[in-house]
Motif scaffolding. Structure first.
Motif, PDB file in Angstrom:
ATOM      1  N   ILE A  98      -6.132  -2.365  -3.427  1.00  0.00           N
ATOM      2  CA  ILE A  98      -4.740  -2.743  -3.689  1.00  0.00           C
ATOM      3  C   ILE A  98      -4.582  -3.278  -5.110  1.00  0.00           C
ATOM      4  O   ILE A  98      -3.610  -2.957  -5.811  1.00  0.00           O
ATOM      5  CB  ILE A  98      -4.261  -3.793  -2.661  1.00  0.00           C
ATOM      6  N   THR A  99      -5.545  -4.063  -5.565  1.00  0.00           N
ATOM      7  CA  THR A  99      -5.492  -4.593  -6.931  1.00  0.00           C
ATOM      8  C   THR A  99      -5.548  -3.471  -7.963  1.00  0.00           C
ATOM      9  O   THR A  99      -4.809  -3.472  -8.956  1.00  0.00           O
ATOM     10  CB  THR A  99      -6.663  -5.567  -7.176  1.00  0.00           C
ATOM     11  N   GLU A 100      -6.421  -2.492  -7.724  1.00  0.00           N
ATOM     12  CA  GLU A 100      -6.610  -1.420  -8.702  1.00  0.00           C
ATOM     13  C   GLU A 100      -5.542  -0.330  -8.617  1.00  0.00           C
ATOM     14  O   GLU A 100      -5.197   0.279  -9.624  1.00  0.00           O
ATOM     15  CB  GLU A 100      -7.997  -0.793  -8.513  1.00  0.00           C
ATOM     16  N   GLU A 101      -5.037  -0.071  -7.412  1.00  0.00           N
ATOM     17  CA  GLU A 101      -4.141   1.071  -7.233  1.00  0.00           C
ATOM     18  C   GLU A 101      -2.739   0.699  -6.763  1.00  0.00           C
ATOM     19  O   GLU A 101      -1.814   1.501  -6.858  1.00  0.00           O
ATOM     20  CB  GLU A 101      -4.743   2.059  -6.220  1.00  0.00           C
ATOM     21  N   GLY A 102      -2.583  -0.488  -6.194  1.00  0.00           N
ATOM     22  CA  GLY A 102      -1.262  -0.909  -5.731  1.00  0.00           C
ATOM     23  C   GLY A 102      -0.873  -0.401  -4.363  1.00  0.00           C
ATOM     24  O   GLY A 102       0.188  -0.742  -3.845  1.00  0.00           O
ATOM     25  N   LYS A 103      -1.757   0.403  -3.736  1.00  0.00           N
ATOM     26  CA  LYS A 103      -1.401   0.979  -2.430  1.00  0.00           C
ATOM     27  C   LYS A 103      -2.630   1.632  -1.798  1.00  0.00           C
ATOM     28  O   LYS A 103      -3.642   1.862  -2.461  1.00  0.00           O
ATOM     29  CB  LYS A 103      -0.318   2.044  -2.591  1.00  0.00           C
ATOM     30  N   ILE A 104      -2.525   1.878  -0.511  1.00  0.00           N
ATOM     31  CA  ILE A 104      -3.468   2.733   0.209  1.00  0.00           C
ATOM     32  C   ILE A 104      -2.619   3.694   1.035  1.00  0.00           C
ATOM     33  O   ILE A 104      -1.914   3.279   1.955  1.00  0.00           O
ATOM     34  CB  ILE A 104      -4.400   1.920   1.139  1.00  0.00           C
ATOM     35  N   ASP A 105      -2.656   4.952   0.678  1.00  0.00           N
ATOM     36  CA  ASP A 105      -1.839   5.946   1.387  1.00  0.00           C
ATOM     37  C   ASP A 105      -2.491   6.399   2.683  1.00  0.00           C
ATOM     38  O   ASP A 105      -1.807   6.623   3.692  1.00  0.00           O
ATOM     39  CB  ASP A 105      -1.601   7.170   0.490  1.00  0.00           C
ATOM     40  N   VAL A 106      -3.818   6.586   2.638  1.00  0.00           N
ATOM     41  CA  VAL A 106      -4.528   7.129   3.790  1.00  0.00           C
ATOM     42  C   VAL A 106      -5.796   6.320   4.038  1.00  0.00           C
ATOM     43  O   VAL A 106      -6.589   6.106   3.120  1.00  0.00           O
ATOM     44  CB  VAL A 106      -4.915   8.612   3.568  1.00  0.00           C
ATOM     45  N   LEU A 107      -5.961   5.870   5.271  1.00  0.00           N
ATOM     46  CA  LEU A 107      -7.218   5.260   5.708  1.00  0.00           C
ATOM     47  C   LEU A 107      -7.904   6.231   6.656  1.00  0.00           C
ATOM     48  O   LEU A 107      -7.286   6.705   7.616  1.00  0.00           O
ATOM     49  CB  LEU A 107      -6.958   3.939   6.440  1.00  0.00           C
TER      50      LEU A 107
ATOM     51  N   THR B 295       1.171  -1.806  -9.903  1.00  0.00           N
ATOM     52  CA  THR B 295       2.137  -0.830  -9.395  1.00  0.00           C
ATOM     53  C   THR B 295       1.693   0.557  -9.805  1.00  0.00           C
ATOM     54  O   THR B 295       1.539   0.848 -10.990  1.00  0.00           O
ATOM     55  CB  THR B 295       3.544  -1.108  -9.962  1.00  0.00           C
ATOM     56  N   ASN B 296       1.509   1.416  -8.837  1.00  0.00           N
ATOM     57  CA  ASN B 296       1.005   2.758  -9.112  1.00  0.00           C
ATOM     58  C   ASN B 296       2.177   3.721  -9.215  1.00  0.00           C
ATOM     59  O   ASN B 296       2.818   4.052  -8.219  1.00  0.00           O
ATOM     60  CB  ASN B 296       0.057   3.200  -7.988  1.00  0.00           C
ATOM     61  N   ALA B 297       2.485   4.129 -10.418  1.00  0.00           N
ATOM     62  CA  ALA B 297       3.623   5.020 -10.633  1.00  0.00           C
ATOM     63  C   ALA B 297       3.271   6.467 -10.351  1.00  0.00           C
ATOM     64  O   ALA B 297       4.117   7.323 -10.252  1.00  0.00           O
ATOM     65  CB  ALA B 297       4.122   4.876 -12.068  1.00  0.00           C
ATOM     66  N   SER B 298       1.988   6.722 -10.231  1.00  0.00           N
ATOM     67  CA  SER B 298       1.533   8.092 -10.028  1.00  0.00           C
ATOM     68  C   SER B 298       1.809   8.548  -8.607  1.00  0.00           C
ATOM     69  O   SER B 298       1.848   7.765  -7.667  1.00  0.00           O
ATOM     70  CB  SER B 298       0.034   8.183 -10.321  1.00  0.00           C
ATOM     71  N   SER B 299       1.995   9.853  -8.431  1.00  0.00           N
ATOM     72  CA  SER B 299       2.176  10.431  -7.098  1.00  0.00           C
ATOM     73  C   SER B 299       0.824  10.712  -6.439  1.00  0.00           C
ATOM     74  O   SER B 299       0.778  11.172  -5.306  1.00  0.00           O
ATOM     75  CB  SER B 299       2.995  11.726  -7.196  1.00  0.00           C
ATOM     76  N   GLN B 300      -0.249  10.463  -7.163  1.00  0.00           N
ATOM     77  CA  GLN B 300      -1.587  10.697  -6.614  1.00  0.00           C
ATOM     78  C   GLN B 300      -1.814   9.795  -5.404  1.00  0.00           C
ATOM     79  O   GLN B 300      -1.599   8.589  -5.455  1.00  0.00           O
ATOM     80  CB  GLN B 300      -2.652  10.419  -7.672  1.00  0.00           C
ATOM     81  N   LYS B 301      -2.272  10.393  -4.304  1.00  0.00           N
ATOM     82  CA  LYS B 301      -2.500   9.624  -3.087  1.00  0.00           C
ATOM     83  C   LYS B 301      -3.843   8.902  -3.148  1.00  0.00           C
ATOM     84  O   LYS B 301      -4.842   9.453  -3.611  1.00  0.00           O
ATOM     85  CB  LYS B 301      -2.426  10.524  -1.860  1.00  0.00           C
ATOM     86  N   ILE B 302      -3.841   7.681  -2.628  1.00  0.00           N
ATOM     87  CA  ILE B 302      -5.031   6.847  -2.605  1.00  0.00           C
ATOM     88  C   ILE B 302      -5.606   6.873  -1.198  1.00  0.00           C
ATOM     89  O   ILE B 302      -4.912   6.558  -0.226  1.00  0.00           O
ATOM     90  CB  ILE B 302      -4.714   5.393  -3.023  1.00  0.00           C
ATOM     91  N   VAL B 303      -6.886   7.229  -1.090  1.00  0.00           N
ATOM     92  CA  VAL B 303      -7.542   7.388   0.207  1.00  0.00           C
ATOM     93  C   VAL B 303      -8.738   6.453   0.293  1.00  0.00           C
ATOM     94  O   VAL B 303      -9.555   6.386  -0.627  1.00  0.00           O
ATOM     95  CB  VAL B 303      -8.013   8.848   0.407  1.00  0.00           C
ATOM     96  N   LEU B 304      -8.829   5.726   1.403  1.00  0.00           N
ATOM     97  CA  LEU B 304      -9.976   4.856   1.669  1.00  0.00           C
ATOM     98  C   LEU B 304     -10.736   5.419   2.873  1.00  0.00           C
ATOM     99  O   LEU B 304     -10.158   5.624   3.942  1.00  0.00           O
ATOM    100  CB  LEU B 304      -9.505   3.431   1.965  1.00  0.00           C
ATOM    101  N   ILE B 305     -12.035   5.675   2.679  1.00  0.00           N
ATOM    102  CA  ILE B 305     -12.858   6.281   3.729  1.00  0.00           C
ATOM    103  C   ILE B 305     -14.022   5.356   4.055  1.00  0.00           C
ATOM    104  O   ILE B 305     -14.833   5.045   3.175  1.00  0.00           O
ATOM    105  CB  ILE B 305     -13.423   7.655   3.295  1.00  0.00           C
ATOM    106  N   THR B 306     -14.145   4.932   5.306  1.00  0.00           N
ATOM    107  CA  THR B 306     -15.312   4.136   5.693  1.00  0.00           C
ATOM    108  C   THR B 306     -16.465   5.071   6.058  1.00  0.00           C
ATOM    109  O   THR B 306     -16.259   6.195   6.506  1.00  0.00           O
ATOM    110  CB  THR B 306     -14.999   3.222   6.892  1.00  0.00           C
TER     111      THR B 306
END
Length: 273
Positions: free
Chosen positions: A71-80, A3-14
């Protein structure tokens, strides 16, 4: 799942090992986003500016593994950000069927595979943003780039449909179409050979030189990175954005208003055909 309590957005870039993808990743990292980039062979990248994962957009198992790791490391993906793509040039008549299929596998079917894999996670989150990097070439059938235009144009149209299908889930999707940028795309592009016995030898050869000149004289990819960041900050992104030379963006508008034959003559003149 973490569970990512931080407000930091997680971005995945191909396709983040070079060019536009790398520039977007570097810039977003500087803006305090947590960036995960992907490439087919991340082990070949020395001193990556952000975390790199192995992902081949044509292989579902690598897509699933990369998304599961985030998802395992951050709990979410905000932006693909679907950036992975390949160039392809040549007279359509002389372009091998297998090369046409490869271009569509990477430029069209690949992004669809990644989107399908990430949507269930974004639905759980009740939010998400997907940005598809297309091309201004996707708005028009360009001579000797017809397959590339078609693959990018298909993604543009599919995004329009996706936007309406996803409206109930608070998942946003948009296209960003770059013009010519100074990247190494020309080096990795598939070129149908300029054959001595080809009826297209002279016009195709000349067009190929012009295309490479346009890329070499292209804009700094940092402009794309800043444009993508602005879109991420928007509450309701539009369906389409264009980034590049004013004339290239203007040409898309001209296509809407000019008669077909007039627009065609304009392109023929540009490519000296």
């Amino acid at each position: 799942m973490k569970t990512n309590a931080s407000s930091q957005k997680i971005v995945l870039i191909t396709g983040a090992s070079s060019g536009i993808g790398k520039s977007i990743g570097e810039y977003l990292s500087e803006q305090n986003y947590k960036v995960y980039g992907t490439s087919r062979n991340p082990s070949k990248i020395t001193h990556p500016p952000f975390k790199m994962l192995a992902l081949d957009v044509t292989k579902k198992e690598t897509i699933a593994a990369a998304i599961a790791q985030v998802i395992t490391e951050e709990g979410k993906i905000d932006v693909l950000i679907n950036n992975a793509g390949v160039g392809i040039t040549g007279p359509i008549e002389e372009t091998p069927d297998e090369e046409i299929a490869k271009a569509f596998e990477t430029n069209y079917f690949g992004p669809i595979k990644v989107i399908k894999a990430v949507l269930p996670e974004m639905r759980k989150q009740k939010k998400g943003l997907i940005i598809n990097i297309t091309s201004i070439a996707g708005y028009m059938g360009l001579p000797y780039r017809g397959i590339y235009s078609a693959s990018k144009g298909a993604l543009e149209l599919t995004t329009e449909a996706f936007r309406m299908e996803l409206k109930d889930f608070n998942i946003k999707m948009t296209n960003v179409a770059p013009g010519d940028f100074a990247t190494n795309i020309a080096a990795g592009r598939y070129h149908a050979p300029v054959r001595d016995d080809s009826p297209y030898k002279e016009p195709y050869g000349n067009t190929l030189k012009l295309m490479d000149q346009d890329v070499d004289a292209g804009k700094d990819p940092l402009l794309m990175a800043k444009a993508v960041h602005r879109i991420i900050l928007e509450k309701e992104p539009r369906g389409h954005y264009k980034v590049g030379e004013a004339l290239q963006k203007f040409s898309v508008g001209l296509k809407r208003i000019l008669p077909d034959k007039v627009y065609e003559k304009m392109l023929l003149k540009h490519y000296k055909l």
